[in-house]
Design a protein around this motif. Structure first.
Motif, PDB file in Angstrom:
ATOM      1  N   GLY A 187      12.974  21.169  48.600  1.00  0.00           N
ATOM      2  CA  GLY A 187      12.915  20.082  47.622  1.00  0.00           C
ATOM      3  C   GLY A 187      14.225  19.960  46.876  1.00  0.00           C
ATOM      4  O   GLY A 187      14.265  19.533  45.723  1.00  0.00           O
ATOM      5  N   GLY A 188      15.324  20.309  47.558  1.00  0.00           N
ATOM      6  CA  GLY A 188      16.638  20.323  46.911  1.00  0.00           C
ATOM      7  C   GLY A 188      17.312  18.967  46.846  1.00  0.00           C
ATOM      8  O   GLY A 188      18.464  18.878  46.415  1.00  0.00           O
TER       9      GLY A 188
ATOM     10  N   ALA B 266      16.131  16.347  45.070  1.00  0.00           N
ATOM     11  CA  ALA B 266      15.768  15.589  43.862  1.00  0.00           C
ATOM     12  C   ALA B 266      15.310  16.557  42.766  1.00  0.00           C
ATOM     13  O   ALA B 266      15.020  17.732  43.029  1.00  0.00           O
ATOM     14  CB  ALA B 266      14.643  14.603  44.174  1.00  0.00           C
ATOM     15  N   GLY B 267      15.261  16.027  41.560  1.00  0.00           N
ATOM     16  CA  GLY B 267      14.619  16.705  40.434  1.00  0.00           C
ATOM     17  C   GLY B 267      15.106  18.131  40.198  1.00  0.00           C
ATOM     18  O   GLY B 267      16.314  18.431  40.213  1.00  0.00           O
ATOM     19  N   ILE B 268      14.142  19.007  39.995  1.00  0.00           N
ATOM     20  CA  ILE B 268      14.441  20.398  39.634  1.00  0.00           C
ATOM     21  C   ILE B 268      15.183  21.104  40.778  1.00  0.00           C
ATOM     22  O   ILE B 268      16.128  21.867  40.548  1.00  0.00           O
ATOM     23  CB  ILE B 268      13.129  21.140  39.289  1.00  0.00           C
ATOM     24  N   GLY B 269      14.775  20.824  42.028  1.00  0.00           N
ATOM     25  CA  GLY B 269      15.421  21.465  43.178  1.00  0.00           C
ATOM     26  C   GLY B 269      16.891  21.100  43.274  1.00  0.00           C
ATOM     27  O   GLY B 269      17.738  21.962  43.555  1.00  0.00           O
TER      28      GLY B 269
ATOM     29  N   ALA C  22      14.324  18.927  52.595  1.00  0.00           N
ATOM     30  CA  ALA C  22      13.346  17.941  52.124  1.00  0.00           C
ATOM     31  C   ALA C  22      13.143  16.963  53.282  1.00  0.00           C
ATOM     32  O   ALA C  22      13.762  17.116  54.336  1.00  0.00           O
ATOM     33  CB  ALA C  22      13.838  17.226  50.867  1.00  0.00           C
TER      34      ALA C  22
ATOM     35  N   ARG D 249      18.055  10.558  51.132  1.00  0.00           N
ATOM     36  CA  ARG D 249      18.092  11.226  49.823  1.00  0.00           C
ATOM     37  C   ARG D 249      18.810  12.579  49.938  1.00  0.00           C
ATOM     38  O   ARG D 249      19.524  13.000  49.037  1.00  0.00           O
ATOM     39  CB  ARG D 249      16.656  11.405  49.307  1.00  0.00           C
TER      40      ARG D 249
ATOM     41  N   ALA E 186      13.224  18.179  56.800  1.00  0.00           N
ATOM     42  CA  ALA E 186      12.063  18.939  57.263  1.00  0.00           C
ATOM     43  C   ALA E 186      10.848  18.643  56.389  1.00  0.00           C
ATOM     44  O   ALA E 186      10.975  18.560  55.169  1.00  0.00           O
ATOM     45  CB  ALA E 186      12.375  20.447  57.191  1.00  0.00           C
ATOM     46  N   ASP E 187       9.707  18.482  57.039  1.00  0.00           N
ATOM     47  CA  ASP E 187       8.444  18.358  56.302  1.00  0.00           C
ATOM     48  C   ASP E 187       7.835  19.757  56.223  1.00  0.00           C
ATOM     49  O   ASP E 187       7.374  20.306  57.230  1.00  0.00           O
ATOM     50  CB  ASP E 187       7.497  17.399  57.040  1.00  0.00           C
TER      51      ASP E 187
ATOM     52  N   THR F 293       5.190  20.935  55.202  1.00  0.00           N
ATOM     53  CA  THR F 293       3.767  21.184  55.476  1.00  0.00           C
ATOM     54  C   THR F 293       3.591  21.663  56.919  1.00  0.00           C
ATOM     55  O   THR F 293       2.510  22.075  57.307  1.00  0.00           O
ATOM     56  CB  THR F 293       2.914  19.905  55.275  1.00  0.00           C
TER      57      THR F 293
ATOM     58  N   ASN G 136      10.304  25.306  46.106  1.00  0.00           N
ATOM     59  CA  ASN G 136      10.195  24.331  45.015  1.00  0.00           C
ATOM     60  C   ASN G 136       9.620  22.989  45.460  1.00  0.00           C
ATOM     61  O   ASN G 136       9.211  22.188  44.637  1.00  0.00           O
ATOM     62  CB  ASN G 136      11.605  24.148  44.411  1.00  0.00           C
ATOM     63  N   ALA G 137       9.564  22.744  46.787  1.00  0.00           N
ATOM     64  CA  ALA G 137       9.295  21.380  47.282  1.00  0.00           C
ATOM     65  C   ALA G 137       7.972  20.805  46.801  1.00  0.00           C
ATOM     66  O   ALA G 137       6.959  21.503  46.753  1.00  0.00           O
ATOM     67  CB  ALA G 137       9.319  21.369  48.808  1.00  0.00           C
TER      68      ALA G 137
ATOM     69  N   LEU H 141       1.281  22.213  51.496  1.00  0.00           N
ATOM     70  CA  LEU H 141       2.669  22.273  51.023  1.00  0.00           C
ATOM     71  C   LEU H 141       2.865  23.403  50.007  1.00  0.00           C
ATOM     72  O   LEU H 141       3.697  24.284  50.198  1.00  0.00           O
ATOM     73  CB  LEU H 141       3.065  20.934  50.397  1.00  0.00           C
ATOM     74  N   LYS H 142       2.078  23.359  48.937  1.00  0.00           N
ATOM     75  CA  LYS H 142       2.369  24.248  47.809  1.00  0.00           C
ATOM     76  C   LYS H 142       1.865  25.670  48.024  1.00  0.00           C
ATOM     77  O   LYS H 142       2.366  26.597  47.390  1.00  0.00           O
ATOM     78  CB  LYS H 142       1.761  23.684  46.519  1.00  0.00           C
TER      79      LYS H 142
ATOM     80  N   ILE I 251       5.841  26.384  40.743  1.00  0.00           N
ATOM     81  CA  ILE I 251       4.641  25.537  40.805  1.00  0.00           C
ATOM     82  C   ILE I 251       4.461  24.862  39.449  1.00  0.00           C
ATOM     83  O   ILE I 251       5.254  25.054  38.539  1.00  0.00           O
ATOM     84  CB  ILE I 251       3.375  26.327  41.187  1.00  0.00           C
TER      85      ILE I 251
HETATM   86  N1  LIG Z   1       8.787  17.687  36.923  1.00  0.00           N
HETATM   87  C1  LIG Z   1       7.928  18.359  36.162  1.00  0.00           C
HETATM   88  O1  LIG Z   1       7.616  17.969  35.020  1.00  0.00           O
HETATM   89  C2  LIG Z   1       7.332  19.645  36.649  1.00  0.00           C
HETATM   90  C3  LIG Z   1       6.499  20.364  35.814  1.00  0.00           C
HETATM   91  C4  LIG Z   1       5.969  21.569  36.250  1.00  0.00           C
HETATM   92  C5  LIG Z   1       6.249  22.022  37.526  1.00  0.00           C
HETATM   93  N2  LIG Z   1       7.023  21.308  38.336  1.00  0.00           N
HETATM   94  C6  LIG Z   1       7.281  21.841  39.672  1.00  0.00           C
HETATM   95  O2  LIG Z   1       8.666  21.797  39.938  1.00  0.00           O
HETATM   96  C7  LIG Z   1       8.874  21.535  41.330  1.00  0.00           C
HETATM   97  C8  LIG Z   1       9.797  20.345  41.505  1.00  0.00           C
HETATM   98  O3  LIG Z   1       9.286  19.246  40.796  1.00  0.00           O
HETATM   99  P1  LIG Z   1      10.155  17.923  40.591  1.00  0.00           P
HETATM  100  O4  LIG Z   1       9.550  17.185  39.465  1.00  0.00           O
HETATM  101  O5  LIG Z   1      11.598  18.282  40.551  1.00  0.00           O
HETATM  102  O6  LIG Z   1       9.802  17.132  41.962  1.00  0.00           O
HETATM  103  P2  LIG Z   1      10.496  15.801  42.570  1.00  0.00           P
HETATM  104  O7  LIG Z   1      11.560  15.271  41.686  1.00  0.00           O
HETATM  105  O8  LIG Z   1       9.346  14.910  42.946  1.00  0.00           O
HETATM  106  O9  LIG Z   1      11.191  16.358  43.890  1.00  0.00           O
HETATM  107  C9  LIG Z   1      10.388  16.890  44.885  1.00  0.00           C
HETATM  108  C10 LIG Z   1      11.286  17.377  46.017  1.00  0.00           C
HETATM  109  O10 LIG Z   1      10.445  17.956  47.033  1.00  0.00           O
HETATM  110  C11 LIG Z   1      10.666  17.258  48.269  1.00  0.00           C
HETATM  111  N3  LIG Z   1       9.415  17.249  49.032  1.00  0.00           N
HETATM  112  C12 LIG Z   1       8.231  16.657  48.683  1.00  0.00           C
HETATM  113  N4  LIG Z   1       7.320  16.844  49.646  1.00  0.00           N
HETATM  114  C13 LIG Z   1       7.926  17.581  50.630  1.00  0.00           C
HETATM  115  C14 LIG Z   1       7.525  18.052  51.904  1.00  0.00           C
HETATM  116  N5  LIG Z   1       6.278  17.836  52.383  1.00  0.00           N
HETATM  117  N6  LIG Z   1       8.406  18.762  52.636  1.00  0.00           N
HETATM  118  C15 LIG Z   1       9.671  18.983  52.175  1.00  0.00           C
HETATM  119  N7  LIG Z   1      10.108  18.552  50.993  1.00  0.00           N
HETATM  120  C16 LIG Z   1       9.258  17.837  50.237  1.00  0.00           C
HETATM  121  C17 LIG Z   1      11.169  15.875  47.846  1.00  0.00           C
HETATM  122  O11 LIG Z   1      11.927  15.219  48.850  1.00  0.00           O
HETATM  123  P3  LIG Z   1      11.228  14.296  49.996  1.00  0.00           P
HETATM  124  O12 LIG Z   1      10.214  13.442  49.281  1.00  0.00           O
HETATM  125  O13 LIG Z   1      12.347  13.539  50.607  1.00  0.00           O
HETATM  126  O14 LIG Z   1      10.599  15.235  50.966  1.00  0.00           O
HETATM  127  C18 LIG Z   1      12.063  16.257  46.687  1.00  0.00           C
HETATM  128  O15 LIG Z   1      13.304  16.790  47.148  1.00  0.00           O
HETATM  129  C19 LIG Z   1       7.496  21.342  41.953  1.00  0.00           C
HETATM  130  O16 LIG Z   1       7.120  22.563  42.529  1.00  0.00           O
HETATM  131  C20 LIG Z   1       6.612  21.007  40.773  1.00  0.00           C
HETATM  132  O17 LIG Z   1       5.277  21.432  41.008  1.00  0.00           O
HETATM  133  C21 LIG Z   1       7.581  20.130  37.934  1.00  0.00           C
END
Ligand SMILES: NC(=O)c1ccc[n+]([C@@H]2O[C@H](COP(=O)([O-])OP(=O)(O)OC[C@H]3O[C@@H](n4cnc5c(N)ncnc54)[C@H](OP(=O)(O)O)[C@@H]3O)[C@@H](O)[C@H]2O)c1
Length: 153
Positions: free
Chosen positions: A16-17, A19-22, A40, A45, A68-69, A71, A96-97, A119-120, A147
């Motif tokens: 999940g590198g 976007a977002g936290i990754g 990801a 992206r 890569a997916d 799941t 992190n994905a 996934l998770k 998570i």
């Molecule tokens: N943001 C928050 O407020 C928050 C709060 C608590 C915990 N978290 C945790 O922090 C982590 C990251 O959250 P985020 O908000 O940064 O998420 P995000 O911005 O939605 O980014 C998710 C990343 O995961 C990838 N991804 C999603 N499904 C995938 C799959 N099946 N295979 C491979 N890659 C996949 C996405 O790219 P693609 O869609 O291109 O695959 C993207 O790079 C997660 O574990 C989330 O549970 C986040």
């Protein structure tokens, strides 16, 4: 005064590198001199993320992307083998994905639970299983599993 985290020259997989936290984690590691493989699904992206990471100063690190997916079991193996082929070792795994769909336990659909499971939970477990032998052989390494509250609720 800067703090030397002694990460320079290490190799990390950040799922999940793109976007977002990754992406934020991948940038921070790269800036510390860590070779980073981001994984990801969406290739566009991923490429944008690689460009953003490469625009940062680094003491000699490299970044690659792997579409890569996570799941899928085959994808997990490919992420690990591609990282080893490119960088020769793995020191750090950031699981992190994606994110589990939030909602009430009593109201979420079967699909929401199955997606989160694949996934998770299973995706994270598969990556840990694939990476641990390499960490063990080097007698060093770190795994961070990220998570959210949705996993608990
Ligand atoms: N943001 C928050 O407020 C928050 C709060 C608590 C915990 N978290 C945790 O922090 C982590 C990251 O959250 P985020 O908000 O940064 O998420 P995000 O911005 O939605 O980014 C998710 C990343 O995961 C990838 N991804 C999603 N499904 C995938 C799959 N099946 N295979 C491979 N890659 C996949 C996405 O790219 P693609 O869609 O291109 O695959 C993207 O790079 C997660 O574990 C989330 O549970 C986040």
């Amino acid at each position: 005064m800067s703090l030397d985290l002694q990460l320079s020259g290490k190799t990390a997989i950040v799922t999940g590198g793109s976007a977002g936290i990754g992406l934020a984690i991948a940038k921070a590691l790269y800036s510390e001199g860590v070779n980073v493989a981001i994984a990801a699904r969406n290739p566009e992206r991923l490429e944008n993320a690689v460009s953003a990471i490469q625009s940062l100063p680094t003491p000699g690190a490299k970044v690659i992307s792997i579409s890569a997916d996570l799941t899928e079991a085959e994808s997990v193996e490919r992420v690990v083998s591609t990282t080893l082929a490119q960088f020769g070792k793995i020191d750090i795994l950031i699981n992190n994905a994606g994110s589990a769909r939030a909602g009430s336990f009593l109201e979420l659909s079967d699909d929401a639970f199955v997606d989160a499971w694949n996934l998770k939970l299973l995706g994270y477990i598969r990556l840990v299983r694939a990476v641990v032998p390499h960490l063990k052989s080097r007698r060093d390494g770190r795994i961070v599993n990220i998570i959210g509250g949705a996993g608990r609720t």
